[in-house]
Design an enzyme around this catalytic site. Structure first.
Site, mmCIF file in Angstrom:
data_model
loop_
_atom_site.group_PDB
_atom_site.id
_atom_site.type_symbol
_atom_site.label_atom_id
_atom_site.label_comp_id
_atom_site.label_asym_id
_atom_site.label_seq_id
_atom_site.Cartn_x
_atom_site.Cartn_y
_atom_site.Cartn_z
ATOM 1 N N ASP A 93 27.216 8.790 -2.163
ATOM 2 C CA ASP A 93 26.086 7.872 -2.071
ATOM 3 C C ASP A 93 24.889 8.527 -1.394
ATOM 4 O OD1 ASP A 93 25.604 4.645 -0.368
ATOM 5 O OD2 ASP A 93 24.392 5.757 -1.830
ATOM 6 N N ASP A 130 18.965 7.549 -5.513
ATOM 7 C CA ASP A 130 20.124 6.899 -4.888
ATOM 8 C C ASP A 130 21.320 6.838 -5.829
ATOM 9 O OD1 ASP A 130 20.680 3.586 -3.387
ATOM 10 O OD2 ASP A 130 21.927 5.392 -3.540
HETATM 11 O O1 LIG Z 1 22.453 0.773 -0.115
HETATM 12 C C1 LIG Z 1 21.839 1.361 -0.981
HETATM 13 C C2 LIG Z 1 20.358 1.071 -1.254
HETATM 14 C C3 LIG Z 1 19.547 1.682 -0.166
HETATM 15 CL CL1 LIG Z 1 17.913 1.100 -0.312
HETATM 16 N N1 LIG Z 1 22.384 2.361 -1.753
HETATM 17 N N2 LIG Z 1 23.696 2.714 -1.580
HETATM 18 C C4 LIG Z 1 24.691 1.833 -1.896
HETATM 19 N N3 LIG Z 1 25.972 2.071 -1.606
HETATM 20 C C5 LIG Z 1 26.819 1.000 -2.019
HETATM 21 C C6 LIG Z 1 25.840 -0.005 -2.608
HETATM 22 N N4 LIG Z 1 24.538 0.648 -2.466
#
Ligand SMILES: O=C(CCCl)NNC1=[NH+]CCN1
Length: 325
Positions: A33, A217
């Site tokens: 991530d 992301d």
């Molecule tokens: O949390 C975010 C967005 C950051 Cl603005 N991305 N990462 C992620 N990991 C699991 C769900 N989303």
């Protein structure tokens, strides 16, 4: 010691990609991530009901496990999922890249989204260590700890549409992309791989120059963009509409979707229209491009990233590189 690991789509929609990670010999499939900075795992400390169906890390079986007494963590993601727990350190290996003293965050509680996603046994954060949630002292990411041992301080993402791809650590494999790499500066103040896009085009339409503040992301499935871009896009999709009951734009599954071109400097990144037919939802199909309203910036998630070869350059001046493939 450079490394390479396979990133496998968890389902038919590429909603997330999972990679095998060894924690002192216990192998778990984790979600890499680049939008967060905690490495956490499903553990024996979770209620049995939350462990069900998952691969569980058991620190009591790890010779190299060292508990960090009194350390805790608590994370909430952009999609409102989250987890929390305690912390220790252990040897973590990804492909050929091994790190000792890696903070491994043990989940004692996880949200329902993670309980039901039984293929996902935790996350490996690849954003900047400044947003790690461990208290009383924040911990370094796997990439930060691995950097000194890498040929160059980079990792690359070669995610694919409905197929396994790879994350590479330490090298830029020129066999994985075509043409030149375009680099763009990164702002790290929010802890993300944040950059400014240069505009967009819908289908064969003319390119619209506009600055788009965005993050790269890998942990977000879709592309979230300013309303002006999103409305311009779905105006070219017959039968598309914003469906508040589904929480976004939907269209007839038979619709032909135009490509979306996103500018990065002078580079034009083309997202194939078929990538933007994300999944059936109700009697229609749900779009892979949605509005960034309420987020505060745009998110170039997996629907975008899988159309590109992406270099996350963690040198003293961090930057992102993009190339076609
Ligand atoms: O949390 C975010 C967005 C950051 Cl603005 N991305 N990462 C992620 N990991 C699991 C769900 N989303």
């Amino acid at each position: 010691n450079d490394g390479s690991v396979t990133a496998t789509p968890v389902d038919a929609y590429d909603s997330e990609y999972l990679c095998p990670v060894s924690i002192d010999g216990q192998i778990l499939a984790l979600e890499f991530d680049s939008g967060s900075s905690d490495l956490w795992v499903f553990s024996t400390s979770l209620p049995l009901s939350q462990q069900k169906g998952h691969v569980i890390f058991d620190p009591s079986k790890s010779k190299n496990w060292k508990a960090l007494s009194g350390y805790t963590w608590n994370i909430t993601y952009g999609d409102k999922s989250g987890a929390s727990g305690t912390v220790g350190t252990d040897v973590v290996t990804v492909g050929g890249t091994s790190v000792s003293g890696q903070a491994v965050e043990i989940a004692t509680q996880v949200s329902s989204q993670f309980v039901s996603d039984t293929a996902n046994n935790g996350l490996l954060g690849l954003a900047f260590s400044s947003i790690n949630t461990v208290k009383p002292q924040k911990q370094k990411t796997f990439f930060d700890l691995a950097k000194p041992s890498l040929s160059s301080p980079v990792f690359t993402a070669d995610l694919k549409h409905h197929a396994p791809g790879t994350y590479d650590f330490g090298t830029i494999n020129s066999a994985k992309y075509t043409g030149a790499i375009t680099y763009t500066n990164v702002v790290t103040s929010k802890g993300f791989w944040e950059f400014t896009g240069s505009g967009y085009a819908v289908g064969n339409g003319s390119f619209v120059s506009s600055s788009i503040d965005a993050i790269a992301d890998t942990g977000t499935t879709l592309i979230y963009l300013p309303d002006a871009v999103v409305t311009a896009y779905y105006q070219q999709v017959s039968g598309a509409s914003y469906d508040s009951s589904q929480g976004g734009y939907t269209f007839p599954c038979s619709a032909t979707l135009p490509n979306l071109t996103l500018g990065i400097g002078s580079y034009r990144a083309v997202v194939p229209g078929q990538y933007i037919n994300y999944s059936p939802r109700g009697s229609k199909c749900f779009g892979g491009v949605q509005s960034n309203t309420g987020i505060g910036f745009s998110i170039y998630g997996d629907v975008f990233l899988k159309s590109q070869f992406v270099i996350f350059d963690g040198s003293s001046t961090p930057r992102l590189g993009f190339a076609s493939k």
